[in-house]
Design a protein around this motif. Sequence first.
Motif, PDB file in Angstrom:
ATOM      1  N   UNK A   1       0.844  -1.199   0.000  1.00  0.00           N
ATOM      2  CA  UNK A   1       0.000   0.000   0.000  1.00  0.00           C
ATOM      3  C   UNK A   1       0.883   1.254   0.000  1.00  0.00           C
ATOM      4  N   UNK A   2       0.406   2.244  -0.704  1.00  0.00           N
ATOM      5  CA  UNK A   2       1.162   3.489  -0.774  1.00  0.00           C
ATOM      6  C   UNK A   2       1.134   4.187   0.583  1.00  0.00           C
ATOM      7  N   UNK A   3       2.226   4.839   0.898  1.00  0.00           N
ATOM      8  CA  UNK A   3       2.273   5.533   2.179  1.00  0.00           C
ATOM      9  C   UNK A   3       1.316   6.719   2.158  1.00  0.00           C
ATOM     10  N   UNK A   4       0.644   6.908   3.279  1.00  0.00           N
ATOM     11  CA  UNK A   4      -0.331   7.990   3.334  1.00  0.00           C
ATOM     12  C   UNK A   4       0.364   9.332   3.518  1.00  0.00           C
ATOM     13  N   UNK A   5       0.054  10.262   2.653  1.00  0.00           N
ATOM     14  CA  UNK A   5       0.600  11.613   2.787  1.00  0.00           C
ATOM     15  C   UNK A   5      -0.529  12.583   3.072  1.00  0.00           C
ATOM     16  N   UNK A   6      -0.523  13.181   4.261  1.00  0.00           N
ATOM     17  CA  UNK A   6      -1.625  14.088   4.593  1.00  0.00           C
ATOM     18  C   UNK A   6      -1.582  15.376   3.768  1.00  0.00           C
TER      19      UNK A   6
ATOM     20  N   UNK B   1       3.078  17.303  10.093  1.00  0.00           N
ATOM     21  CA  UNK B   1       2.941  16.278   9.047  1.00  0.00           C
ATOM     22  C   UNK B   1       3.110  14.892   9.642  1.00  0.00           C
ATOM     23  N   UNK B   2       4.115  14.741  10.526  1.00  0.00           N
ATOM     24  CA  UNK B   2       4.336  13.436  11.148  1.00  0.00           C
ATOM     25  C   UNK B   2       3.145  13.012  11.998  1.00  0.00           C
ATOM     26  N   UNK B   3       2.603  13.971  12.741  1.00  0.00           N
ATOM     27  CA  UNK B   3       1.434  13.672  13.583  1.00  0.00           C
ATOM     28  C   UNK B   3       0.268  13.191  12.737  1.00  0.00           C
ATOM     29  N   UNK B   4       0.052  13.878  11.622  1.00  0.00           N
ATOM     30  CA  UNK B   4      -1.092  13.532  10.777  1.00  0.00           C
ATOM     31  C   UNK B   4      -0.873  12.210  10.042  1.00  0.00           C
ATOM     32  N   UNK B   5       0.392  11.912   9.727  1.00  0.00           N
ATOM     33  CA  UNK B   5       0.682  10.622   9.112  1.00  0.00           C
ATOM     34  C   UNK B   5       0.244   9.496  10.047  1.00  0.00           C
ATOM     35  N   UNK B   6       0.512   9.718  11.341  1.00  0.00           N
ATOM     36  CA  UNK B   6       0.107   8.722  12.337  1.00  0.00           C
ATOM     37  C   UNK B   6      -1.392   8.604  12.457  1.00  0.00           C
ATOM     38  N   UNK B   7      -2.060   9.784  12.444  1.00  0.00           N
ATOM     39  CA  UNK B   7      -3.521   9.791  12.611  1.00  0.00           C
ATOM     40  C   UNK B   7      -4.241   9.159  11.418  1.00  0.00           C
ATOM     41  N   UNK B   8      -3.620   9.256  10.263  1.00  0.00           N
ATOM     42  CA  UNK B   8      -4.243   8.697   9.065  1.00  0.00           C
ATOM     43  C   UNK B   8      -5.210   9.673   8.406  1.00  0.00           C
ATOM     44  N   UNK B   9      -5.768   9.242   7.289  1.00  0.00           N
ATOM     45  CA  UNK B   9      -6.647  10.165   6.553  1.00  0.00           C
ATOM     46  C   UNK B   9      -7.919  10.497   7.302  1.00  0.00           C
ATOM     47  N   UNK B  10      -8.462  11.636   7.008  1.00  0.00           N
ATOM     48  CA  UNK B  10      -9.692  12.052   7.654  1.00  0.00           C
ATOM     49  C   UNK B  10     -10.835  11.355   6.944  1.00  0.00           C
ATOM     50  N   UNK B  11     -11.642  10.646   7.730  1.00  0.00           N
ATOM     51  CA  UNK B  11     -12.806  10.008   7.113  1.00  0.00           C
ATOM     52  C   UNK B  11     -13.998  10.810   7.523  1.00  0.00           C
ATOM     53  N   UNK B  12     -14.403  11.642   6.621  1.00  0.00           N
ATOM     54  CA  UNK B  12     -15.426  12.599   7.016  1.00  0.00           C
ATOM     55  C   UNK B  12     -16.828  12.071   6.798  1.00  0.00           C
ATOM     56  N   UNK B  13     -17.737  12.657   7.580  1.00  0.00           N
ATOM     57  CA  UNK B  13     -19.151  12.288   7.480  1.00  0.00           C
ATOM     58  C   UNK B  13     -19.670  12.477   6.084  1.00  0.00           C
TER      59      UNK B  13
END
Lengths: 305, 135
Positions: free
Chosen positions: B1-6, B123-135
């Motif tokens: 899987x491609x690395x997630x980039x926020x 950026x590092x923090x958000x990489x950990x949190x992952x993508x935003x899955x919005x309503x």
Amino acid sequence: MDKQDELRKKARGLLESKKVEQIIGYAKGSNSTRTTPKFVSDKNKTEELVWNSFCTNNLTSYLKGIKNKTAIVVKGCDSRALVEMLKAKQVERENLCIIGVCCDGIVDSGKLFQKIKFDPNRDEVKEDIENLFIHKNKISKKDVLLDKCLFCEYKIPVIFDTLIGKETKERIKDEFLDVKEIEKMSAEGKKKFWKGQFEKCIGCFACRNVCPICYCEKCVLESRDPELVSSDENDRWLFHLVRAYHTTGRCVDCGECERVCPVRIPLRKLYRKLQKDVKEVFGYSAGVDPEEKNVLMDFKIDEEP
Amino acid sequence: MEKFEPRIVGFLCRWCSYAGADNAGVSRMEYPPNLRVIKVMCSSRINPTIILKAFNEGADGVLIAGCHPGDCHYVKGNYFTRRRIALVKKLLEYVGIEPKRLRIEWVSASEGNKFAALVKEMTNELRELGPIKNG
């Protein structure tokens, strides 16, 4: 003399002395659990005004754009909305005569129907201070109050020219239990809960239209150039959060939005979150002091919110 | 899987933080390209509607940077921002969006290194949190 007679007498007096040109109050509604907003300008018609446990509407919304001398009937929560309108210069104090009514809480007809079976079109509902009487049944008002009335800190209007009813010192502290319940959920849980609620929204704007503090001539939610919030279904989340944020420090929890919502979105739970934060972080409550600055228009130099 | 980039939307005030970002660039400091910068005249210019809209359109994070309190070019703009953003954060948390996704920082025109470090950290923090899955 009960509150209704007192109200009628005062209303007649105001119209007779020509202190006001019209009175905004409540009249008998389509059935025994409803009242309807009523504009009275004829002194002989003041007998049509009523006051009972079903006077739900916040009448201050009708003051938007009114220029002539008007008297208005307000409950505690409505009076706070009026304070916010006065702060924002949406009404002129000189044009107003505020008839404050000491409120013992408003009855939720939905809760009442759950409690007892009756036909509101035929059966009469009578009441005294603490109880409702239908047929020969006695129902304590406390069991069927609206949610917003369960924790009411303002039974007496904060602003009035004449007061109807007896002043009580009773204040039920609002602990924001409903908000705390949602705060306890996990992030995923919260997302799911609100997604489910906002999905129901049909974009009818009833919550905006009924709101006494929504008086912008050009509403950001309707703006199409720039289009910040579109009418698209994907933007329902945005619609509600923007509206929620706009109520910051101004929403007085009159509960009208939730009452008029045709799909029953628990909007109060959303707006009350901001009331809670504003109170906890900045010690501010909306609609209490007409001289106080709005929380977002004010700051302290060395605060760390 | 491609690395997630926020994807981070950054609102930088024209007088301090934008100049701070410029300073980072001129000093050849490296920071992740995840930040999309939008220049605004003052941090108080940022209407919370815009922040909420950014999240609704799929931004994984929003950074707001302005002059240090007391240094605002318009004297008191950032004091208003401070109150406003604090409440937006709480509102976002209430609807299930991690408060870490919205960040408010004070960066002056000379703090290029602070700006670079800040973007890296976020950026590092958000990489950990992952993508935003919005309503």
